[in-house]
Design an enzyme around this catalytic site. Structure first.
Site, short mmCIF file in Angstrom:
data_model
loop_
_atom_site.label_atom_id
_atom_site.label_comp_id
_atom_site.label_asym_id
_atom_site.label_seq_id
_atom_site.Cartn_x
_atom_site.Cartn_y
_atom_site.Cartn_z
N ALA A 208 0.75 -1.13 0.49
CA ALA A 208 0.04 -0.16 0.26
C ALA A 208 0.96 1.43 0.33
CB ALA A 208 -1.04 0.06 0.85
N HIS A 209 0.73 2.16 -1.10
CA HIS A 209 2.19 3.05 -1.17
C HIS A 209 0.97 4.52 -2.24
CE1 HIS A 209 2.20 1.93 -5.45
NE2 HIS A 209 2.57 2.64 -5.48
N ARG A 210 -0.42 3.90 -2.69
CA ARG A 210 -1.13 5.31 -3.03
C ARG A 210 -1.05 5.85 -2.28
NH1 ARG A 210 -1.37 4.47 -9.10
NH2 ARG A 210 -1.40 2.88 -9.94
N ALA A 211 -1.18 7.31 -3.17
CA ALA A 211 -1.82 8.70 -2.11
C ALA A 211 -2.55 9.07 -1.37
CB ALA A 211 -1.24 10.05 -2.63
N ASP A 285 -2.71 -2.09 -3.83
CA ASP A 285 -2.83 -1.26 -4.48
C ASP A 285 -1.99 -0.37 -6.22
OD1 ASP A 285 -0.75 0.14 -3.48
OD2 ASP A 285 -1.98 1.89 -1.92
#
Length: 369
Positions: A208-211, A285
Site C-alpha cells: 500500500a503506497h498510493r497517495a 494498490d
C-alpha cells in the site's frame, strides 16, 4: 555496434520501470543495438536503484539525474531539463518510456520537443480516474508518442476510442512477462528472503503506497483494519514491505500496525519476486503487482475502486474492493478460494523483441503496419 540500427535512449526512474525495461536493455545488448539509459532518480533509495541493476546483472545507467523527491512540477521540470541535454548529446533517434510516472511525462515532453520519436511501452492503460496523477501522465504520453506498444487488445481498443491512429499501435504483450520469465529461476536460486524472514508457515503480502490510500488517516486506518481481519480469518500473517513515505504517514497519523500485519523493509526485486511466488494471497494498490500476481498464479485483491489492468479481473485473477474493511474481507474470501488456472493475458515473453523489431524496421510511423 549495429550501425544500421537507430540509437535508442531508455528513460527510467522507478523500481517498476527498471524491472519492465530490463528485458529491452538485455535485448539491445543481445542485438548489439546502440542504446543509452537515463535514470532520472525519481526513486532515490539506494535499495530501490543500484541493487536492482546489480542483481539483475544490468549495466549501470550512463546517466543519473538524481532528481529525487519534490513537487510534481519541480520534479518533472528538472527531469525535462536534464533529459533534453542528454538527448542532444547522444544524438538519440528513439526514446523509450514505460508506464505512467513523472519520468515518463518528462521523457515524452523532452523527446517530442527535439523531434525524437517516442515509444510508449505499456500504452493504453486506463483507470478512468483523472484524479490519479498516473492517469494524466499515461494519457499525455499516449497522445504524444509515435509508437504505442499496447500490452493487450483491450489497451489497443482504449487507444482507438480516444482517436489515436491504428498505424501507431502495436499489440506486443507486456515486458513484465519477459521479466518474470527471465528472473523467476534467478530468484529461486539467489534469494534467501524466506529464511531471512523466518517464513515457515503460509503468509500473504500487502503493498500500500498510493497517495489516495496512505495520505488520508481514515482511509489508511480502514485499509489496515481490513487486512488485519483477512489475516485473522485465514490464520495467516501479511508481510508489508513499507516504503519510507508510507511509514512516515503511519507515524504522522499515530496509527499502529495490527496483529496480522508485519512490516518489513522494501525488498529488492529478486527477494520480492520470491516472496510473491510463495504467497497464498496478495493484497495491493499497485498496478504492476496486479500483473505480477496474475502471471505467477497468485490470487490478488486490489485495494482500489478501479484498475488499469482490467484483464486481471476478466480472467479471474483479481478483484476490486476499495478500502472498506468488510469489502476487503469479502474480496479476500472469494479470491482465496479461487483456482489459479487462469490464462495469462499479457503475452508470451517476447515483448522486448517485438518492440525492437518495430523500431528497427526504420519505416516512418505513418507508413508502418
Amino acid at each position: 555496434m549495429n550501425a544500421t540500427s537507430p540509437h535508442v535512449t531508455i528513460i527510467l526512474g522507478t523500481r517498476p520501470e527498471i524491472i519492465k525495461l530490463a528485458p529491452i536493455i538485455r535485448a539491445c545488448e543481445d542485438r548489439d543495438t546502440p542504446y543509452s539509459v537515463i535514470h532520472t532518480g525519481q526513486h532515490y533509495s539506494e535499495n530501490l536503484n543500484k541493487v536492482f541493476f546489480d542483481q539483475l546483472e544490468l549495466p549501470r545507467p550512463e546517466y543519473n539525474l538524481g532528481v529525487g523527491s519534490a513537487s510534481h512540477g519541480k520534479q518533472t521540470g528538472e527531469m525535462i531539463i536534464g533529459i533534453e541535454d542528454i538527448l542532444l548529446e547522444e544524438g538519440t533517434d528513439v526514446v523509450l518510456v514505460q508506464g505512467d510516472t513523472n519520468s515518463v511525462l518528462a521523457g515524452t515532453i523532452a523527446a517530442t520537443k527535439l523531434d525524437c520519436k517516442v515509444g510508449h511501452v505499456e500504452a493504453g492503460l486506463r483507470s478512468f480516474d483523472r484524479d490519479m496523477p498516473e492517469e494524466k501522465n499515461r494519457v499525455v504520453a499516449d497522445h504524444t508518442a509515435d509508437y504505442l506498444f499496447a500490452p493487450t487488445k483491450q489497451s489497443k481498443e482504449f487507444l482507438l476510442e480516444e482517436g489515436l491512429p491504428e498505424e501507431r499501435i502495436f499489440v506486443t504483450g507486456n515486458t513484465v512477462v519477459d521479466a518474470i520469465k527471465q528472473n523467476r529461476e534467478l530468484a529461486s536460486q539467489k534469494s534467501s528472503a524466506l529464511n531471512a524472514l523466518n517464513l515457515t508457515e503460509e503468509y500473504g503480502i500487502l503493498t500500500a503506497h498510493r497517495a489516495e490510500n496512505v495520505d488520508n488517516k481514515k482511509t489508511f486506518e480502514n485499509l489496515l483494519e481490513g487486512v488485519d481481519r483477512v489475516g485473522s480469518m485465514l490464520g495467516i500473517e501479511f508481510l508489508y514491505p513499507i516504503h519510507p513515505r508510507a511509514r512516515g504517514k503511519l507515524e504522522e497519523f499515530g496509527l499502529k500496525i495490527p496483529e496480522h500485519i508485519r512490516t518489513i523493509p522494501p525488498q529488492d526485486y529478486l527477494d520480492f519476486l520470491k516472496l510473491q511466488n510463495n504467497a497464498e494471497l496478495i493484497l495491493t494498490d499497485s498496478g504492476g503487482i496486479q500483473e505480477e500476481a496474475c502471471i505467477l498464479g497468485i490470487p490478488c485483491v486490489t485495494l482500489r475502486e478501479n484498475t488499469e489492468r482490467p484483464e486481471t479481473l476478466e480472467v479471474g485473477a483479481n478483484c476490486l474492493t476499495g478500502t472498506t474493511p468488510s469489502e476487503i474481507v469479502n474480496g479476500a474470501a472469494t479470491m482465496f478460494r479461487a483456482k489459479s488456472d487462469w490464462e495469462n493475458p499479457f503475452g508470451d515473453g517476447r515483448t522486448a523483441q517485438m518492440i525492437l523489431d518495430t523500431i528497427q524496421m526504420d519505416v516512418p510511423v505513418e507508413a508502418s503496419v
